[in-house]
Design an enzyme around this catalytic site. Structure first.
Site, mmCIF file in Angstrom:
data_model
loop_
_atom_site.group_PDB
_atom_site.id
_atom_site.type_symbol
_atom_site.label_atom_id
_atom_site.label_comp_id
_atom_site.label_asym_id
_atom_site.label_seq_id
_atom_site.Cartn_x
_atom_site.Cartn_y
_atom_site.Cartn_z
ATOM 1 C CG HIS A 1 -1.980 1.063 1.132
ATOM 2 N ND1 HIS A 1 -1.722 2.381 1.430
ATOM 3 C CD2 HIS A 1 -3.272 1.005 0.726
ATOM 4 C CE1 HIS A 1 -2.826 3.084 1.225
ATOM 5 N NE2 HIS A 1 -3.782 2.275 0.800
ATOM 6 C CD GLU B 1 -5.349 1.582 -3.170
ATOM 7 O OE1 GLU B 1 -6.529 1.739 -2.851
ATOM 8 O OE2 GLU B 1 -4.429 1.513 -2.340
HETATM 9 P P1 PGA Z 1 -9.319 6.340 -0.115
HETATM 10 O O1 PGA Z 1 -8.165 5.262 0.213
HETATM 11 O O2 PGA Z 1 -10.497 5.555 -0.595
HETATM 12 O O3 PGA Z 1 -9.573 7.040 1.192
HETATM 13 O O4 PGA Z 1 -8.780 7.231 -1.163
HETATM 14 C C1 PGA Z 1 -7.979 4.135 -0.594
HETATM 15 C C2 PGA Z 1 -6.850 3.296 -0.082
HETATM 16 O O5 PGA Z 1 -5.893 3.853 0.459
HETATM 17 O O6 PGA Z 1 -6.867 2.056 -0.185
#
Ligand code: PGA
Length: 239
Positions: free
Chosen positions: A88, A157
């Site tokens: 992450h 992401e």
């Molecule tokens: P967010 O975070 O939906 O608050 O943008 C997503 C994540 O970090 O997995």
């Protein structure tokens, strides 16, 4: 579809229990066949889930040992945890995890048959350098990762979309997911400012197999609404 709620360092044990009760009843009442996963903080792992998978946001890649502040396989086994988030961006960029440490985690938990949600995503400065720089960057995050691992799920992401309210355009998501699809047959999640207002549209995009949701998933009712949107898509696509 696969829908994941990443709590990060939010919610107490009691709040997590209340949350799980809401989501589990929703999943049962609506006969949801999608995969629903929740990643609470370590303190709230103790939960005998029936129809929602519980995973961890992180763990140290050892059985046990002298690693102050970490939890390891032995502690996960006690709670029956078999799913983990690895790579992450908050762990890479805030907690300083290198590709080498991320890869060591991947290898350790893959050898033990965990479902691994492996996250990749670029900072804004990389995206601004153009498509080649963007793909090269994502490739560096896949170094050492077995993209054929059967229990792998990849989450794209973009760092600049996480917790900011900004999201890539649908075309940008599709372009990245099709580039990832060429490298792996693992399910591909999109994450970064997914919320009730955009989840249905994002999940309907080509090569998007689900979403990884942070802040908007902290509301059990919002998360259930997104689960309902996924179920709706199954009906329209005949899955
Ligand atoms: P967010 O975070 O939906 O608050 O943008 C997503 C994540 O970090 O997995």
């Amino acid at each position: 579809m696969i829908l994941c709620a990443n709590f990060k360092a939010n919610k107490t044990r009691q709040e997590t229990q209340a949350y799980m009760a809401v989501v589990e009843s929703f999943v049962t009442a609506n006969d949801i066949s999608d995969t629903i996963m929740v990643f609470p903080p370590f303190t709230a792992l103790e939960h005998l889930s029936r129809n929602v998978l519980i995973g961890v946001q992180n763990a140290y890649p050892v059985q046990n040992g002298a690693y102050t502040g970490e939890i390891a396989l032995e502690q996960l086994e006690e709670f029956g945890i078999k799913s983990i988030l690895i790579g992450h961006s908050e762990r890479r960029h805030i907690l300083g995890e290198t590709q080498e440490s991320v890869t060591a985690k991947f290898r350790f938990f893959a050898e033990r048959g965990f479902v691994i949600i492996y996250c990749v995503g670029e900072p804004i400065a990389i995206r601004e350098q153009g498509d080649d720089a963007l793909m090269n960057y994502i490739d560096t995050q896949l170094v050492g990762i077995d993209t054929a691992y059967p229990d792998l799920i990849i989450a794209y992401e973009p760092v600049w979309a996480i917790g900011t309210g900004l999201t890539p355009t649908n075309d940008q998501i599709v372009a990245m997911h099709s580039a990832l699809r060429a490298k792996t047959s693992a399910p591909l999640l999109y994450g970064g400012s997914v919320k009730v207002e955009n989840a249905g549209e994002i999940m309907a995009l080509e090569n998007v197999d689900g979403v990884l949701v942070g802040s908007a998933a902290l509301s059990a009712s919002d998360f259930c609404t997104m689960v309902a949107q996924a179920a709706e898509l199954n009906i329209t696509t005949g899955e």
